[in-house]
Design an enzyme around this catalytic site. Structure first.
Site, mmCIF file in Angstrom:
data_model
loop_
_atom_site.group_PDB
_atom_site.id
_atom_site.type_symbol
_atom_site.label_atom_id
_atom_site.label_comp_id
_atom_site.label_asym_id
_atom_site.label_seq_id
_atom_site.Cartn_x
_atom_site.Cartn_y
_atom_site.Cartn_z
ATOM 1 N N VAL A 37 -57.433 40.614 23.958
ATOM 2 C CA VAL A 37 -56.830 40.933 21.809
ATOM 3 C C VAL A 37 -55.866 42.021 22.448
ATOM 4 C CG1 VAL A 37 -56.943 39.963 19.591
ATOM 5 C CG2 VAL A 37 -58.274 38.876 21.925
ATOM 6 N N ASN A 95 -50.024 44.992 47.208
ATOM 7 C CA ASN A 95 -50.125 45.174 48.297
ATOM 8 C C ASN A 95 -48.853 45.239 49.130
ATOM 9 O OD1 ASN A 95 -52.211 43.331 48.146
ATOM 10 N ND2 ASN A 95 -52.195 41.814 47.323
ATOM 11 N N GLY A 109 -56.426 48.552 28.414
ATOM 12 C CA GLY A 109 -56.108 49.543 26.635
ATOM 13 C C GLY A 109 -56.035 50.775 26.555
#
Length: 627
Positions: free
Chosen positions: A289, A492, A543
């Site tokens: 969220v 990669n 976050g």
């Protein structure tokens, strides 16, 4: 005779020296420097002389690459690449870069799968270190680090060669394995009996046959980290040698060396809660969220606002997880052991590798109401002062036997039912302006349907549903489901030139670009410069916890401050959504929108729009998954 010959030799050397310096315009330039500096009378005369003559020195060239095995932010091995250049006849270390882990990190995995993944990861990193220190070190020697296209072309050709060699080896192995097998051909009767036996007791549902099968997973090529790591390290070196920030260097590469008059800082998608498949509680659909600040706020103001919401969220969750007295704690531990339930630590200590709080919820509305309450308590309004984005990670929830998504423990929905559910969710929570991976990439019809239904209200973004960058740049139709934008990750064999090419293609189509960090992030903050230089709309960094993620937000703040100081910072006017319904016939669109006769897929909202803190805490305290 000896003094005379010595004198003639000195005269000859003098004439040669004069010709040598004259051919290189040294007397002329020395005279210009002395004349100009005499008028200025600088405090550091020799420093200014050095700066003046450095303009005429040879361009730096790469002399050495060093690859080494290091650890990323979650303790997994990854690759670091260092670049050394010859500058003014001396070897000098220019910079290094660490490329992030490519694979998903799951909270609960089987030990066997984890060991196999670790072995594969170690082999890939060891091969990448070998490539950098041997082949690439030789191939890139004497090239200018500012020649990004030339370097990336060499890297691409080298990777293609390695891929072809691997295919040849695999082909030979398969041929040898085929020859070694005994040549026994079963009879037609045996085959038919085997088919009958295989189908006994197995009931094939109609749903199983209707969902598109999963596309083959693109495996990581062993050693591919060397390509991406070297390309990015060369780009950083080019920026340092040109004495400009990396984001401006990338912008110049994208715009054919034309300096942009204005630049924007991408809006952050900041992860707040983790309510995904591996979090406690019944809810599986919301892996992240996320909070999106309004476009009119500066990044500094946005970060401060998100931090306020995060602190209030911790305060709301903390009462349900307060540390009990020692005697009560012992009794609870004993009770937990006897019942087999997990005793969760305080929310502040449960931070995922994505840098957000892990919490358990039992329905779709619960985490949204949590955020709504946290905002209300500090005087903010969802949909005005802050917006929401949901990373659904639907590819992790599909049950192929049932042909449905498991959004809650034991609760399944078909792809078509998922469309209706998302429409109703957005209608009830209009503050949600982005859905990431609402379906797997194979459910293209449902992507089309949800874009027609919700494209004018929110962004429909493909992250896992988007193909890798290397395939996107080679596939002409880009092999994408219909969506508003895609999340690009630098992993990669991705090269800087690939990102520039792909974002150019996206700019010319109806897609927005989001630069995202992988699950296994490192402390290297180059991703932020890439996002700014490429003109990304959003940046998805996780976050505001864990050092490897916070360092990128700090870099983004520094870039915004620098652009503002140079008066080249531009803010977006508003969120611009795509109305895909304009391309769809009305009768087709009606099939997408939920019918009034359909039963509600979500429980009715309370008549009270925002829960009070006391009521919410009481409600959450009764939830066994949060206690």
């Amino acid at each position: 005779m000896e003094p005379e010959s010595r004198r003639r030799q000195l005269q000859r050397l003098g004439r040669e020296a004069a010709e040598y310096y004259r051919s290189r315009q040294v007397p002329q330039r020395l005279e210009e420097a002395l004349n100009s500096l005499f008028l200025l009378r600088p405090a550091d005369l020799y420093g200014d002389l050095a700066n003046y003559f450095s303009k005429f020195s040879k361009a730096p060239v790469i002399c050495k690459l060093v690859g080494r095995k290091v650890l990323d932010g979650v303790g997994r091995p990854t690759l670091e690449v260092e670049i050394y250049c010859i500058i003014k006849n001396h070897e000098k270390r220019i910079c290094s870069t660490i490329i992030s882990s490519h694979s998903h990190i799951l909270e609960n995995t089987l030990s066997g799968a984890t060991e196999a993944d670790e072995k594969e990861r170690n082999d890939s990193v060891n091969t990448a270190v070998e490539w950098v220190n041997e082949s690439l070190n030789t191939m890139l020697r004497d090239l200018k680090p500012t020649d990004q296209c030339v370097v990336d072309k060499i890297l691409g050709e080298y990777f293609t060669k390695k891929a072809e060699e691997k295919k040849e080896i695999q082909k030979k192995d398969e041929e040898e394995a085929t020859l070694s097998l005994p040549s026994c051909i079963p009879s037609a009767t045996a085959l038919s009996e085997g088919k009958k036996a295989a189908t006994i007791g197995k009931k094939v549902s109609s749903t199983e046959r209707t969902i598109p099968p999963a596309e083959p997973v693109e495996s990581e090529f062993c050693g591919s980290l060397a390509i991406g790591g070297t390309s990015l390290a060369v780009a950083k070196s080019g920026a340092i040698i040109s004495r400009i920030p990396l984001y401006l260097h990338i912008a110049l590469l994208k715009n054919n060396q034309d300096t942009p008059k204005e630049m924007t800082v991408p809006l952050p998608m900041v992860s707040l809660l983790n309510c995904g498949k591996f979090s406690p509680g019944k809810l599986k659909l919301m892996k992240e969220v996320m909070l999106i600040p309004p476009v009119q706020l500066s990044l500094k103001q946005s970060i401060e606002r998100v931090l306020d919401i995060q602190r209030e969220m911790m305060r709301l969750l903390e009462p349900t997880c307060k540390a009990p007295s020692p005697q009560l704690a012992d009794r609870k531990k004993g009770s937990a052991r006897s019942t087999g339930k997990k005793v969760l630590p305080p929310a502040i200590k449960r931070v995922s590798h994505l840098g957000c709080l892990i919490t358990g919820c039992d329905n779709l509305e619960q985490p949204l109401l949590l955020v709504q309450t946290a905002c209300s308590n500090i005087g903010l309004e969802l949909g005005t002062d802050i917006y929401l984005a949901i990373n659904c990670a639907a590819h992790e929830l599909i049950d192929y036997l049932k042909g449905k998504y498991e959004i809650l423990t034991g609760a399944f929905k078909s792809p078509d039912e998922m469309v209706d559910m998302y429409v109703e969710l957005i209608n009830r929570f209009p503050s949600i302006i982005a859905l990431v991976d609402p379906f797997r990439k194979e459910d293209r019809q449902q992507w089309n349907n949800i874009c027609c239904a919700l494209g004018s209200k929110c962004y429909l973004i493909a992250e896992d549903a988007a193909t890798s960058i290397s395939k996107l740049t080679t596939d002409q139709d880009m092999n994408l489901p219909k969506c508003s934008g895609i999340v690009l990750k630098y992993i990669n064999q991705t090269k800087v030139s690939d990102l520039i090419e792909l974002t150019g293609l996206l700019d010319g189509q109806r897609h927005i670009t989001i630069l995202g960090s992988p699950d296994g992030e490192s402390s290297d903050d180059s991703l932020v410069d890439l996002a700014v230089g490429l003109g990304a709309k959003f940046v998805k960094l996780g976050g505001l916890s864990r050092g490897e993620r916070v360092t990128k937000y700090n870099r983004l703040l520094a870039i915004e401050e620098e652009l503002a100081k140079n008066r080249t910072l531009r803010f977006e006017a508003s969120f611009e959504f795509i109305d895909f319904a304009e391309e769809t016939q009305p009768e087709q669109l009606s099939d997408v929108l939920p019918s009034p006769a359909k039963q509600d897929l979500l429980p009715p909202l309370s008549s009270q729009p925002v829960l009070q803190v006391q009521n919410l805490t009481t409600q959450l305290a009764q939830d066994s998954t949060l206690t």
